[in-house]
Design a protein around this motif. Structure first.
Motif, PDB file in Angstrom:
ATOM      1  N   GLU A 168       0.853  -1.193   0.000  1.00  0.00           N
ATOM      2  CA  GLU A 168       0.000   0.000   0.000  1.00  0.00           C
ATOM      3  C   GLU A 168       0.887   1.240   0.000  1.00  0.00           C
ATOM      4  O   GLU A 168       1.886   1.293   0.716  1.00  0.00           O
ATOM      5  N   VAL A 169       0.530   2.210  -0.839  1.00  0.00           N
ATOM      6  CA  VAL A 169       1.170   3.521  -0.753  1.00  0.00           C
ATOM      7  C   VAL A 169       0.388   4.308   0.297  1.00  0.00           C
ATOM      8  O   VAL A 169      -0.726   4.771   0.053  1.00  0.00           O
ATOM      9  N   VAL A 170       0.964   4.430   1.490  1.00  0.00           N
ATOM     10  CA  VAL A 170       0.268   5.086   2.604  1.00  0.00           C
ATOM     11  C   VAL A 170       0.157   6.582   2.341  1.00  0.00           C
ATOM     12  O   VAL A 170      -0.874   7.204   2.579  1.00  0.00           O
ATOM     13  N   ILE A 171       1.240   7.161   1.835  1.00  0.00           N
ATOM     14  CA  ILE A 171       1.259   8.597   1.528  1.00  0.00           C
ATOM     15  C   ILE A 171       2.375   8.872   0.527  1.00  0.00           C
ATOM     16  O   ILE A 171       3.383   8.165   0.497  1.00  0.00           O
ATOM     17  N   LYS A 172       2.146   9.880  -0.310  1.00  0.00           N
ATOM     18  CA  LYS A 172       3.176  10.381  -1.230  1.00  0.00           C
ATOM     19  C   LYS A 172       3.302  11.870  -0.966  1.00  0.00           C
ATOM     20  O   LYS A 172       2.298  12.573  -0.945  1.00  0.00           O
TER      21      LYS A 172
END
Length: 200
Positions: free
Chosen positions: A184-188
């Motif tokens: 999962e990309v939690v934040i960018k």
């Protein structure tokens, strides 16, 4: 061979400096030195990792893999006092600083160990592992850290990684997907990715 912050020993002249910084709302005093990563302030990637992290609903210790002088592990030990934080690094100077920083910030729910990747903790199991990996050590080292992490996580344990897009976020994401079957990309933010995989 040139020296890096992921070298075991350093001959670089010691010039310790102390400065203040707030992490997760808590004030810290950090002492840093030459030949350690991000010695003048807590780097943006580590701050993003610290702020994004949530403890999984799994019993067990949390591992700060490649702890440097300690901002990730110490701030999370302060934020989650009911958890034991295990902090490991290969750099002897960084480890001494991490111990000093734990003491001067009165943080006791930590253990700080010398370890090349996960060698010293391969017999333990963790609820979560966080790493701001040593990109300059090369992709093979970074991916080996992910592989070893998967081996020592409890079921439903989580691996959290901060990595810049330009420094290999797409290949890191692919590797984590291969190892865990999920990522999962939690934040960018500002080109930095926080990636999370869960051991299922």
């Amino acid at each position: 061979m040139s020296e890096h912050y992921y070298s075991k020993k350093t001959t670089t002249k010691s010039e310790e400096k102390s400065w203040s910084f707030r992490l997760r709302g808590y004030p810290f005093t950090f002492t840093t030195d030459n030949a350690v990563f991000s010695k003048k302030e807590v780097d943006f990637g580590s701050r993003l990792l610290i702020d994004s992290f949530t403890v999984p609903d799994v019993q067990g210790d949390v591992l700060d893999l490649g702890c440097g002088y300690g901002p990730v592990g110490l701030s999370l030990a302060k934020a989650f006092p009911d958890r034991q934080l295990v902090m490991v690094d290969v750099n002897e100077r960084a480890l001494e600083l991490a111990k000093k920083n734990a003491e001067q910030n009165h943080i006791e729910n930590v253990s700080i160990l010398e370890s090349d990747r996960l060698q010293s903790v391969s017999d333990k199991k963790f609820a979560a592992i966080l790493t701001n990996p040593p990109i300059r050590a090369g992709k093979s080292v970074v991916h080996a850290m992910f592989e070893e992490s998967e081996q020592v996580l409890h079921q439903k344990g989580e691996l959290w990684v901060v990595i810049q897009k330009k420094q290999g976020a797409p290949s890191a994401k692919k590797k984590m997907e291969e190892l865990f079957g999920n990522v999962e990309v939690v934040i960018k933010q500002k080109g930095y990715y926080i990636l999370k995989s869960v051991k299922v």
